[in-house]
Design an enzyme around this catalytic site. Structure first.
Site, short mmCIF file in Angstrom:
data_model
loop_
_atom_site.label_atom_id
_atom_site.label_comp_id
_atom_site.label_asym_id
_atom_site.label_seq_id
_atom_site.Cartn_x
_atom_site.Cartn_y
_atom_site.Cartn_z
N ASP A 226 0.35 -1.15 -0.29
CA ASP A 226 0.05 0.02 0.09
C ASP A 226 0.95 1.18 -0.07
O ASP A 226 2.39 0.93 0.53
CB ASP A 226 -0.84 -0.04 1.43
CG ASP A 226 -1.63 0.93 1.00
OD1 ASP A 226 -2.84 1.10 0.29
OD2 ASP A 226 -2.23 2.20 2.33
N GLU A 275 14.59 -15.31 0.66
CA GLU A 275 14.99 -16.75 1.53
C GLU A 275 13.91 -17.74 1.61
O GLU A 275 14.25 -18.26 2.32
CB GLU A 275 14.85 -15.93 2.17
CG GLU A 275 16.43 -15.43 2.90
CD GLU A 275 16.61 -14.76 4.19
OE1 GLU A 275 15.26 -15.01 5.16
OE2 GLU A 275 16.23 -13.79 4.50
C1 GLC Z 1 -4.38 3.06 -0.58
C2 GLC Z 1 -5.51 2.72 -0.45
C3 GLC Z 1 -6.53 3.34 -0.06
C4 GLC Z 1 -6.01 3.76 0.92
C5 GLC Z 1 -4.51 4.70 1.18
C6 GLC Z 1 -4.44 4.78 2.48
O1 GLC Z 1 -4.26 3.27 -1.82
O2 GLC Z 1 -5.61 1.48 -1.82
O3 GLC Z 1 -7.78 2.40 0.07
O4 GLC Z 1 -7.31 4.36 1.73
O5 GLC Z 1 -4.00 3.75 0.54
O6 GLC Z 1 -3.94 3.82 3.45
#
Ligand code: GLC
Length: 560
Positions: A226, A275
């Site tokens: 993310d 790993e």
């Molecule tokens: C990314 C995720 C989104 C979230 C953001 C903050 O863009 O896809 O849904 O709100 O990160 O974590």
């Protein structure tokens, strides 16, 4: 840190079975499950891991290779689980670690791989580290794991810099110190409940490498990272100055996004992943200004894949599509990474609704548009995407042709961006409505206890049950396309295509023994038939050696 006990490591034989073919991910079709909205096993109106496990055979039969699960970790849900309080625990609303273990094992038994979502840019404000950092006050070493700063102005009443949250409003929140006085500010690129980690601090890197191992030991096949472009901030957290941040976002390198320093983090992570046996992968959610910059994330010693948001943001327009396809392939070839393609996810308006509206409106659309047109184009766009070389990402419900729900009442909305306004638009709840499985039932088979976001009245007609066996349904189109990709692995393989001459507004290309033609125009086109029709997104007519494609239609031919 975890309140739940550790499940036994996954059975190595099952992992080995699933990992039979190396480099499986290069041409994989990966299906995103948004756990809240996929299937609810306990009737509380919220999807859960047991619900996902029960539906794995559906995903196997659909023909996908892997499942990416959006976050299911312990979280106060300020941003639907992208605010993680404990990275090693499952939130009770989704189940527990034993459910996660069972899900991974069952998936492997069915030949499906599991990719989990890792959120390293920020934690929840309820994470142990952040709570202690607040409690211990200014000067505490724990504050150094986040970005705490004194404010500007006479009494520190102004934020430390001019950055704005992606969800709208300032990217800083002032804390009340343990003695009750207004004190330092902390950085949060997203909601205030999502404080950003300071990746310059070694404890942060150590902790995340340990979290990687925790889930790798559980047997997962990979991680979706993310905000992969956000971890490292420019030295000194410089002001943006006189710039419109919203305009710059995605078009320029920002002091808080796509800094070169992030790549060192991924080089370290790669050594951890390597790993482990089993050909496991990382996929980056990296919103960068160009696909060329995205390619940096997938250099041979970094990550394996990165989402292609340039492709997702492209209108249904042959010229624009061709440019982004060529640029993607050209950018990925030198680093040896597969191209990826995606049309929908949990952050954007579903493509059936985007294409129902006029072009140029971006990825957050609030109007239903012409639904029949949107669906026709969505089907054609999917067949085009699935004929391109590389890996494709599907978002749950797109195989049903679901539109966005554009008329959710304000009181049911949960997207934090909606409440902060003026940021990322905040209409993401519309693509997160629980999906329909059956024609009838309290939530069309999603569960027995309603659904956390209301489903539209006609949702039953779009259900898996209603579409199964109907040769004209979108679900059967996806099943046929994915079956063809499995039968002819060369459809997803490779890194190039050969463009063929085509009328204006039409894309035509060859990939080995396959030819794909997509008519993006509003009128029928007639083209020479290169072989036997394998699959079409709409009704085509073949006369002699020519085939006529209606408006917004894609056809696959085989020349073998
Ligand atoms: C990314 C995720 C989104 C979230 C953001 C903050 O863009 O896809 O849904 O709100 O990160 O974590």
């Amino acid at each position: 840190m975890s309140q739940q006990h550790l499940a036994a490591p996954a059975d190595e034989t099952a992992v080995a079975t699933v990992a039979q073919h190396r480099d499986w991910w290069r041409g994989a079709v990966i299906y995103q499950v948004y756990p809240r909205s996929f299937a609810d096993s306990n009737g509380d109106g919220m999807g859960d891991l047991e619900g996902v496990r029960a539906r794995l055979p559906y995903l196997r039969d659909l023909g996908v290779d892997a499942v990416w699960l959006s976050p299911f970790y312990a979280s106060p849900q300020a941003d639907a689980g992208y605010d993680v309080a404990d990275y090693r625990a499952v939130d009770p609303m989704f189940g527990n670690l034993l459910d996660a273990d069972a899900l991974i094992r069952d998936a492997h038994g069915l030949g499906l791989r599991i990719i989990v979502d890792l959120v390293p840019n920020h934690s929840s404000d309820q994470h142990e580290w952040f709570k202690r950092a607040l409690a211990e006050g200014p000067g505490s070493p724990l504050r150094e794991r986040y970005h705490f700063r004194p404010g500007k102005g006479k009494n520190g009443e102004l934020p430390p810099n001019d950055w704005e949250s992606i969800f709208g409003g300032p990217a800083w929140t002032r804390v009340t110190e343990p003695d009750g006085t207004p004190g330092e500010w902390y950085l949060h690129l997203f909601a205030p409940e999502q404080p950003d980690f300071n990746w310059e601090h070694p404890a942060v890197g150590d902790e995340f490498r340990s979290i990687l191992r925790f889930w790798l030991d559980m047997g997962v096949d990979g991680f979706r990272i993310d905000v992969a472009h956000g971890l490292v901030k420019a030295e000194g957290l410089p002001d943006l100055g006189d710039h419109d941040q919203l305009k710059l976002l995605g078009n320029d390198v920002m002091p808080f996004f796509d800094q070169d320093g992030v790549h060192e983090v991924y080089r370290q992570w790669r050594t951890v992943l390597d790993e482990y046996a089993g050909d496991r992968i990382f996929v980056a959610e990296a919103w960068t200004p160009t696909v060329e910059r995205t390619a940096h994330y997938v250099r041979p010693d970094e990550l394996h894949q990165a989402f292609n948001f340039q492709y997702l943001s492209t209108d249904w327009d042959a010229d624009e599509l061709r440019v982004v396809i060529d640029r993607t392939l050209d950018a990925m070839r030198p680093v040896g990474a597969p191209a990826t393609w995606v049309l929908s996810n949990h952050d954007v308006t579903r493509h059936a609704t985007r294409f129902a509206n006029p072009p140029g409106l971006g990825t957050q659309i609030r109007t239903e548009g012409d639904r029949a047109l949107g669906l026709r184009r969505a089907r054609a766009a999917t067949l085009l995407m699935l004929a391109l070389p590389g890996s494709a990402y599907l978002y749950q419900g797109e195989e049903l042709g679901l539109p966005d729900v554009v008329d959710l009442p304000d009181e049911v909305r949960q997207d934090p961006a909606y409440f902060r306004g003026a940021g990322q638009d905040g209409f993401r709840d519309g693509c997160r409505v629980p999906i329909p499985w059956t024609r009838t039932g309290s939530s069309y088979g999603f569960g027995t206890g309603g659904s956390w976001l209301p489903q539209p009245a006609n949702w039953g007609e779009l259900s898996v049950e209603a579409q199964t066996g109907d040769p004209h349904s979108t679900l059967e189109l996806y099943r046929a396309a994915l079956a063809a990709r499995r039968e002819h692995p060369s459809l997803g393989a490779g890194e190039s295509l050969e463009w063929l001459p085509a009328p204006d507004g039409v894309l035509s290309f060859r990939r080995g023994e396959f030819v794909c033609v997509a008519n993006t125009t509003t009128t029928p086109v007639t083209v020479p038939s290169p072989g036997r029709v394998l699959l079409t997104s709409g009704e085509v007519t073949t006369t002699g050696t020519e085939t006529t494609l209606p408006a917004d239609t894609t056809v696959w031919w085989t020349t073998a």
